[in-house]
Design a protein around this motif. Structure first.
Motif, PDB file in Angstrom:
ATOM      1  N   SER A 121     -44.550  74.676 -20.025  1.00 58.08           N
ATOM      2  CA  SER A 121     -45.299  75.255 -21.146  1.00 58.08           C
ATOM      3  C   SER A 121     -45.104  74.486 -22.442  1.00 58.08           C
ATOM      4  O   SER A 121     -45.548  74.941 -23.493  1.00 58.08           O
ATOM      5  CB  SER A 121     -44.911  76.729 -21.340  1.00 58.08           C
ATOM      6  N   CYS A 236     -58.171  65.873 -16.065  1.00 57.66           N
ATOM      7  CA  CYS A 236     -56.827  66.264 -16.511  1.00 57.66           C
ATOM      8  C   CYS A 236     -55.764  65.274 -16.024  1.00 57.66           C
ATOM      9  O   CYS A 236     -54.832  64.945 -16.749  1.00 57.66           O
ATOM     10  CB  CYS A 236     -56.475  67.658 -16.004  1.00 57.66           C
ATOM     11  N   PHE A 247     -52.435  70.902 -21.551  1.00 63.96           N
ATOM     12  CA  PHE A 247     -52.281  72.180 -20.855  1.00 63.96           C
ATOM     13  C   PHE A 247     -53.633  72.724 -20.404  1.00 63.96           C
ATOM     14  O   PHE A 247     -54.601  72.707 -21.175  1.00 63.96           O
ATOM     15  CB  PHE A 247     -51.578  73.179 -21.788  1.00 63.96           C
ATOM     16  N   HIS A 248     -53.663  73.201 -19.193  1.00 69.83           N
ATOM     17  CA  HIS A 248     -54.923  73.700 -18.638  1.00 69.83           C
ATOM     18  C   HIS A 248     -54.654  74.895 -17.733  1.00 69.83           C
ATOM     19  O   HIS A 248     -53.545  75.062 -17.225  1.00 69.83           O
ATOM     20  CB  HIS A 248     -55.639  72.595 -17.869  1.00 69.83           C
ATOM     21  N   ASP A 249     -55.694  75.666 -17.558  1.00 77.69           N
ATOM     22  CA  ASP A 249     -55.632  76.811 -16.664  1.00 77.69           C
ATOM     23  C   ASP A 249     -56.156  76.360 -15.308  1.00 77.69           C
ATOM     24  O   ASP A 249     -57.340  76.082 -15.155  1.00 77.69           O
ATOM     25  CB  ASP A 249     -56.509  77.933 -17.236  1.00 77.69           C
ATOM     26  N   ARG A 265     -48.480  78.271 -21.896  1.00 80.55           N
ATOM     27  CA  ARG A 265     -48.516  77.527 -23.157  1.00 80.55           C
ATOM     28  C   ARG A 265     -48.448  78.456 -24.371  1.00 80.55           C
ATOM     29  O   ARG A 265     -47.942  78.068 -25.425  1.00 80.55           O
ATOM     30  CB  ARG A 265     -49.786  76.682 -23.210  1.00 80.55           C
ATOM     31  N   ASN A 304     -54.661  79.584 -24.740  1.00 87.91           N
ATOM     32  CA  ASN A 304     -53.378  79.011 -24.324  1.00 87.91           C
ATOM     33  C   ASN A 304     -52.662  79.899 -23.299  1.00 87.91           C
ATOM     34  O   ASN A 304     -51.796  79.430 -22.561  1.00 87.91           O
ATOM     35  CB  ASN A 304     -52.440  78.824 -25.535  1.00 87.91           C
ATOM     36  N   MET A 307     -51.961  78.886 -19.546  1.00 84.00           N
ATOM     37  CA  MET A 307     -52.121  77.437 -19.348  1.00 84.00           C
ATOM     38  C   MET A 307     -50.751  76.801 -19.095  1.00 84.00           C
ATOM     39  O   MET A 307     -49.739  77.231 -19.667  1.00 84.00           O
ATOM     40  CB  MET A 307     -52.725  76.785 -20.591  1.00 84.00           C
ATOM     41  N   GLY A 350     -62.812  80.193 -21.403  1.00 86.40           N
ATOM     42  CA  GLY A 350     -62.003  78.980 -21.285  1.00 86.40           C
ATOM     43  C   GLY A 350     -62.844  77.754 -20.984  1.00 86.40           C
ATOM     44  O   GLY A 350     -64.075  77.749 -21.126  1.00 86.40           O
ATOM     45  N   GLU A 351     -62.180  76.706 -20.569  1.00 87.11           N
ATOM     46  CA  GLU A 351     -62.849  75.447 -20.292  1.00 87.11           C
ATOM     47  C   GLU A 351     -63.765  75.593 -19.077  1.00 87.11           C
ATOM     48  O   GLU A 351     -63.426  76.269 -18.116  1.00 87.11           O
ATOM     49  CB  GLU A 351     -61.813  74.369 -19.955  1.00 87.11           C
TER      50      GLU A 351
ATOM     51  N   HIS B  76     -64.887  73.071 -24.713  1.00 86.26           N
ATOM     52  CA  HIS B  76     -63.585  73.186 -25.383  1.00 86.26           C
ATOM     53  C   HIS B  76     -63.498  72.189 -26.517  1.00 86.26           C
ATOM     54  O   HIS B  76     -64.245  71.198 -26.564  1.00 86.26           O
ATOM     55  CB  HIS B  76     -62.416  73.019 -24.414  1.00 86.26           C
ATOM     56  N   ASN B  79     -56.919  70.181 -29.105  1.00 84.50           N
ATOM     57  CA  ASN B  79     -55.694  70.982 -29.108  1.00 84.50           C
ATOM     58  C   ASN B  79     -54.895  70.834 -30.401  1.00 84.50           C
ATOM     59  O   ASN B  79     -53.856  71.473 -30.561  1.00 84.50           O
ATOM     60  CB  ASN B  79     -54.803  70.586 -27.931  1.00 84.50           C
TER      61      ASN B  79
END
Lengths: 378, 127
Positions: A121, A236, A247-249, A265, A304, A307, A350-351, B76, B79
């Protein structure tokens, strides 16, 4: 007669060249993408925030401390208890086991100098700060800064430590912890994985050496094509370390079997912002505060939650089980996870990256063949 | 998001005029015909590695500038917030931009000049 011979040789050479080009399945665009995943190994650089980085005495002492069970309050846990060097610095368990069952899978420690954030995280922004974390975690080595300082004042390695840090009895407990973290980090950062068959393929493509590139297996090439394209993996798992260090889900549940959730995260940023040990702190040895922009500028977003940091794929075949909670036992299970991913689990806001891949078994086998070529450096 | 405000009217300098006569960068699209011509350093950003760009606002001595970026295909943004500072009249430096994925990113600038507000857009491809 001689002219005929030369003509025959030219025809043979042209045939060989055509055959070699036919052995490369990648398009020009895919070759350009492939080049982004190298070169490897990257040039090793010392950490400016750690004055012991690259110091041979610190590296040797760090290795000793890494295996030192006396660094735990109970006297029976060391860094190497979970990060076992003979198991690629993992423990083979789904979730780590300290004084209690931990929330997350034990990550490997290869190529740590390639990351911006540390841990699943990103609670820390340097390897030395990350090295301090288990020393104070109540379910791991369970020290306080004061108890750790007291321990080191009477420790067998005190003289060696003082050679590097100066007198231990004149530093604060927090500075003592930072120094220990830096000495351990000096050792850990030397653990770098070697060149694999993928890297040799990539380097051959970089210099148009198609004959050497043609040695790379066809199934791995097809897997690489899927990795770069239809699989969307390289969004990623990018760059030479096959991680964007962000950081990603990934659609893995964040509920814990024993109740509660792992906030990922979200909790990592909170821990980071309350930590005294960041690149922006007085404990950094870098007067320029290189890299401190990240902790100063990191954004705290709703998304976050849940993630986790993208792991590197280097030596991935040796670091099972997988994902932040170790819930997937092997690579086949990981590929199946992405092939049939549960869209209901992902943040609705989210993404928009993941979706079920719906690949055939042959395609999944090709992807696995490609991943294996990131792990064959011996 | 960090904003730098440089207040007060300053005459157009010769150096800035020169910068705008040589628009070798990526020209941005404005939401208003009255908006000053704007362009940024034309670069190929690295994936997930911090980089900087310079914004030039032609014929503008001072402004408030904010910067953000999104990846439209993935819905997105970034960050990290980006540090913005004015380096000379009409030029602004954006530091530690991180595009953490390969693909197309949309640059978004919001500019306030006196009481007028303008939005600019541009695109960069991360290989």
């Amino acid at each position: 007669m001689r002219l005929l011979l030369l003509l025959k040789q030219a025809v043979l050479l042209a045939g060989a060249s055509t055959a070699t080009q036919a052995d490369i399945l990648l398009s020009d665009a895919e070759i350009a993408q492939t080049l982004q995943h190298g070169p490897w190994p990257q040039v090793a650089q010392t950490d400016p925030s750690n004055r012991f980085s690259g110091n041979p005495n610190a590296i040797a002492l760090g290795q000793t401390l890494f295996h030192e069970t006396s660094l735990s309050l109970s006297g029976d846990l060391s860094c190497a208890t979970c990060h076992q060097p003979e198991q690629d610095f993992t423990d083979g368990r789904a979730r780590g086991l300290g004084k209690a069952l931990l929330k997350r899978n034990t990550q490997s420690l290869w190529n740590m100098d390639q990351f911006r954030w540390f841990g699943w995280s990103g609670d820390t922004d340097s390897l030395w700060a990350q090295s301090i974390t288990p020393l104070f975690h109540s379910d791991e080595m369970a020290h306080s800064p004061q108890s750790l300082h007291g321990l080191m004042l009477g420790h067998a390695t005190r003289e060696q430590i003082e050679t590097l840090t100066g007198p231990l009895d004149t530093v604060s407990p927090e500075e003592n912890a930072a120094n220990l973290g830096k000495i351990i980090a000096a050792y850990v950062e030397t653990q770098r994985s070697g060149q694999t068959s993928f890297d040799r393929f990539r380097d051959a493509l970089a210099v148009d050496d198609l004959a050497t590139a043609a040695n790379y297996p066809k199934d791995a090439q097809r897997g690489l094509q899927l990795f770069l394209g239809e699989g969307r993996c390289s969004f990623c798992h990018s760059g030479p370390n096959f991680s964007n260090s962000e950081f990603h889900d990934a659609g893995v549940p964040y509920f814990l079997a024993e109740g509660g959730v792992d906030e990922g995260r979200h909790a990592g940023i909170l821990a980071l912002q309350s930590s005294p040990f960041t690149l922006n702190s007085a404990y950094s040895d870098d007067p320029e505060k290189t890299g401190a922009w990240a902790v100063r500028n990191v954004r705290f977003n709703h998304a976050n939650f849940g993630m986790f940091r993208v792991p590197s794929l280097r030596r991935v075949m040796h670091t099972a089980p997988y994902m932040h909670d170790g819930s997937l036992p092997d690579i086949a299970a990981v590929l199946d996870h992405y092939n049939t991913i549960d869209m209901e689990r992902l943040h609705s806001d989210g993404e928009a990256i993941l979706r079920p891949l719906n690949m055939s078994q042959d395609q999944l086998d090709d992807l696995a063949a490609f991943l294996a070529t990131l792990s064959d450096d011996g | 998001m960090k904003t730098l405000c440089i207040s007060g009217a300053v005459a157009l300098s010769a150096s800035m005029a020169l910068a705008c006569s040589d628009q070798s960068g990526l020209v941005l699209t404005a939401n208003d015909e009255a908006a000053p011509v704007a362009f940024v350093t034309d670069i190929t950003p690295p994936a997930s590695v911090p980089f900087d760009v310079t914004l030039t606002l032609c014929g503008t001595a001072s402004a408030e500038v904010t910067f953000d970026a999104i990846m439209p295909a993935h819905q997105h943004g970034m960050n990290y917030a980006v540090d913005v500072r004015q380096v000379t009249e009409g030029t602004f430096h954006m530091e530690n931009i991180v595009f953490h994925m390969p693909g197309l990113w949309e640059l978004q600038f919001d500019v306030k000049i006196d009481e007028a507000r303008y939005s600019y857009r541009g695109e960069m491809m991360v290989p």
